[in-house]
Design a protein around this motif. Structure first.
Motif, PDB file in Angstrom:
ATOM      1  N   TYR A   1     -28.934 -12.886 -52.358  1.00  0.00           N
ATOM      2  CA  TYR A   1     -28.498 -13.880 -51.732  1.00  0.00           C
ATOM      3  C   TYR A   1     -27.725 -14.824 -52.850  1.00  0.00           C
ATOM      4  CZ  TYR A   1     -31.465 -12.999 -47.589  1.00  0.00           C
ATOM      5  OH  TYR A   1     -31.922 -12.183 -46.637  1.00  0.00           O
ATOM      6  N   CYS A   2     -26.333 -15.664 -52.217  1.00  0.00           N
ATOM      7  CA  CYS A   2     -25.988 -16.467 -53.145  1.00  0.00           C
ATOM      8  C   CYS A   2     -27.078 -17.662 -53.778  1.00  0.00           C
ATOM      9  CB  CYS A   2     -25.045 -17.332 -52.155  1.00  0.00           C
ATOM     10  SG  CYS A   2     -24.404 -19.009 -52.927  1.00  0.00           S
ATOM     11  N   CYS A   3     -26.942 -17.864 -55.025  1.00  0.00           N
ATOM     12  CA  CYS A   3     -27.948 -18.631 -55.608  1.00  0.00           C
ATOM     13  C   CYS A   3     -28.193 -20.082 -55.453  1.00  0.00           C
ATOM     14  CB  CYS A   3     -28.050 -18.369 -57.079  1.00  0.00           C
ATOM     15  SG  CYS A   3     -26.698 -18.880 -58.017  1.00  0.00           S
ATOM     16  N   ALA A   4     -27.137 -20.462 -54.511  1.00  0.00           N
ATOM     17  CA  ALA A   4     -27.066 -21.704 -54.110  1.00  0.00           C
ATOM     18  C   ALA A   4     -28.237 -22.170 -53.030  1.00  0.00           C
ATOM     19  CB  ALA A   4     -26.051 -22.363 -53.401  1.00  0.00           C
ATOM     20  N   TYR A   5     -29.024 -23.096 -53.281  1.00  0.00           N
ATOM     21  CA  TYR A   5     -30.314 -23.386 -52.594  1.00  0.00           C
ATOM     22  C   TYR A   5     -29.979 -23.358 -51.002  1.00  0.00           C
ATOM     23  CZ  TYR A   5     -34.438 -25.624 -51.025  1.00  0.00           C
ATOM     24  OH  TYR A   5     -35.771 -26.004 -50.454  1.00  0.00           O
ATOM     25  N   GLY A   6     -30.979 -22.575 -50.452  1.00  0.00           N
ATOM     26  CA  GLY A   6     -30.605 -22.445 -48.878  1.00  0.00           C
ATOM     27  C   GLY A   6     -29.579 -21.434 -48.371  1.00  0.00           C
ATOM     28  N   CYS A   7     -28.713 -20.900 -49.099  1.00  0.00           N
ATOM     29  CA  CYS A   7     -27.707 -20.150 -48.788  1.00  0.00           C
ATOM     30  C   CYS A   7     -27.769 -18.631 -48.678  1.00  0.00           C
ATOM     31  CB  CYS A   7     -26.585 -20.097 -49.800  1.00  0.00           C
ATOM     32  SG  CYS A   7     -25.052 -19.571 -49.127  1.00  0.00           S
ATOM     33  N   LYS A   8     -27.598 -17.931 -47.434  1.00  0.00           N
ATOM     34  CA  LYS A   8     -27.602 -16.639 -47.412  1.00  0.00           C
ATOM     35  C   LYS A   8     -26.465 -15.849 -47.373  1.00  0.00           C
ATOM     36  CE  LYS A   8     -32.295 -16.847 -45.565  1.00  0.00           C
ATOM     37  NZ  LYS A   8     -33.341 -16.311 -44.847  1.00  0.00           N
ATOM     38  N   GLU A   9     -25.384 -16.242 -48.186  1.00  0.00           N
ATOM     39  CA  GLU A   9     -24.218 -15.516 -48.379  1.00  0.00           C
ATOM     40  C   GLU A   9     -24.376 -14.339 -49.418  1.00  0.00           C
ATOM     41  OE1 GLU A   9     -21.565 -15.412 -46.144  1.00  0.00           O
ATOM     42  OE2 GLU A   9     -22.791 -16.696 -44.962  1.00  0.00           O
ATOM     43  N   LYS A  10     -23.576 -13.429 -49.341  1.00  0.00           N
ATOM     44  CA  LYS A  10     -23.835 -12.539 -50.590  1.00  0.00           C
ATOM     45  C   LYS A  10     -23.183 -13.093 -51.673  1.00  0.00           C
ATOM     46  CE  LYS A  10     -23.129  -7.980 -48.051  1.00  0.00           C
ATOM     47  NZ  LYS A  10     -22.181  -6.981 -47.797  1.00  0.00           N
TER      48      LYS A  10
ATOM     49  N   LEU B   1     -22.844 -16.744 -57.130  1.00  0.00           N
ATOM     50  CA  LEU B   1     -22.757 -17.784 -55.951  1.00  0.00           C
ATOM     51  C   LEU B   1     -21.947 -17.014 -55.251  1.00  0.00           C
ATOM     52  CD1 LEU B   1     -21.951 -20.967 -57.943  1.00  0.00           C
ATOM     53  CD2 LEU B   1     -23.890 -20.808 -56.406  1.00  0.00           C
ATOM     54  N   CYS B   2     -21.815 -17.238 -53.585  1.00  0.00           N
ATOM     55  CA  CYS B   2     -20.973 -16.910 -52.595  1.00  0.00           C
ATOM     56  C   CYS B   2     -19.429 -17.523 -52.975  1.00  0.00           C
ATOM     57  CB  CYS B   2     -21.378 -17.199 -51.355  1.00  0.00           C
ATOM     58  SG  CYS B   2     -21.415 -18.902 -50.862  1.00  0.00           S
ATOM     59  N   HIS B   3     -18.600 -17.040 -52.243  1.00  0.00           N
ATOM     60  CA  HIS B   3     -17.219 -17.638 -52.412  1.00  0.00           C
ATOM     61  C   HIS B   3     -17.149 -19.160 -52.067  1.00  0.00           C
ATOM     62  CE1 HIS B   3     -13.021 -17.861 -52.365  1.00  0.00           C
ATOM     63  NE2 HIS B   3     -12.876 -18.712 -51.156  1.00  0.00           N
ATOM     64  N   LYS B   4     -17.783 -19.507 -51.308  1.00  0.00           N
ATOM     65  CA  LYS B   4     -17.940 -21.146 -50.664  1.00  0.00           C
ATOM     66  C   LYS B   4     -18.444 -21.909 -51.912  1.00  0.00           C
ATOM     67  CE  LYS B   4     -20.818 -23.018 -47.990  1.00  0.00           C
ATOM     68  NZ  LYS B   4     -21.420 -23.180 -46.551  1.00  0.00           N
ATOM     69  N   HIS B   5     -19.793 -21.455 -52.241  1.00  0.00           N
ATOM     70  CA  HIS B   5     -20.272 -22.295 -53.284  1.00  0.00           C
ATOM     71  C   HIS B   5     -19.771 -22.311 -54.745  1.00  0.00           C
ATOM     72  CE1 HIS B   5     -23.813 -22.382 -50.356  1.00  0.00           C
ATOM     73  NE2 HIS B   5     -23.956 -23.775 -50.586  1.00  0.00           N
ATOM     74  N   TYR B   6     -19.077 -21.031 -54.950  1.00  0.00           N
ATOM     75  CA  TYR B   6     -18.469 -21.022 -56.219  1.00  0.00           C
ATOM     76  C   TYR B   6     -17.262 -22.191 -56.353  1.00  0.00           C
ATOM     77  CZ  TYR B   6     -15.611 -18.964 -60.239  1.00  0.00           C
ATOM     78  OH  TYR B   6     -15.023 -18.883 -61.050  1.00  0.00           O
TER      79      TYR B   6
HETATM   80 ZN   LIG Z   1     -23.466 -19.807 -50.877  1.00  0.00          ZN
END
Ligand SMILES: [Zn+2]
Length: 126
Positions: free
Chosen positions: A13-22, A30-35
Motif C-alpha cells: 500500500y501507499c506508505c502514508a498512514y491509513g492509506c490503501k492506495e497502490k 506513496l500513491c498519487h494523492k499523497h505524493y
Molecule cells: Zn496514499
C-alpha cells in the motif's frame, strides 16, 4: 503527513498512514494523492510554479518566468503565504495584459482588485 515505515517496506500500500492506495516506487512508495500532498509540504513554491506555468500554457499565454525567478518573486512579495481565493488574498497579475508572463510584467494583486479590472483576461489563473 504521517508515513508508515513498515508499509513502505512491505510495498503493498501507499506508505502514508491509513492509506490503501497502490504505491508508486518512483514516488517514494506513496500513491498519487499523497505524493502530491508531500510535494506541497516540501516545496510549495515549485508546485505552485508548475501549476501556474501549465495554466498559462493552456490559455496560450507567453511564459518566460523561470522557477528561480518565481522563488525570488515569492520571497520579495510573500506571494505563497498570501495566495488564496478570498478578496484580500494575492494573485499573480500581468502589468500589461497584452503581454505574457515575464518576470518584469508580473505584479501581486489582491483578488478584489484583479476582478475589478473587468477585462475577461484578468481572471485569477488558479
Ligand atoms: Zn496514499
Amino acid at each position: 503527513m504521517k508515513i508508515s515505515q513498515s508499509k513502505k517496506d512491505t510495498g503493498v500500500y501507499c506508505c502514508a498512514y491509513g492509506c490503501k492506495e497502490k504505491p508508486n516506487k518512483k514516488k517514494a512508495g506513496l500513491c498519487h494523492k499523497h505524493y502530491a500532498r508531500k510535494r506541497r509540504e516540501v516545496d510549495p513554491v515549485a508546485v505552485r510554479y508548475n501549476q501556474w506555468k501549465q495554466s498559462a500554457k493552456q490559455r496560450g499565454k507567453a511564459f518566460s518566468v523561470t522557477l528561480e525567478q518565481f522563488r525570488q518573486f515569492c520571497r520579495d512579495t510573500g506571494y505563497i503565504v498570501n495566495k488564496g481565493r478570498r478578496g484580500m488574498s494575492a494573485t499573480l497579475d500581468r502589468v500589461i495584459n497584452s503581454e505574457g508572463y515575464h518576470i518584469d510584467n508580473l505584479q501581486l494583486l489582491t483578488n478584489r482588485a484583479n476582478a475589478s479590472k473587468g477585462a475577461n483576461d484578468a481572471r485569477c489563473p488558479f
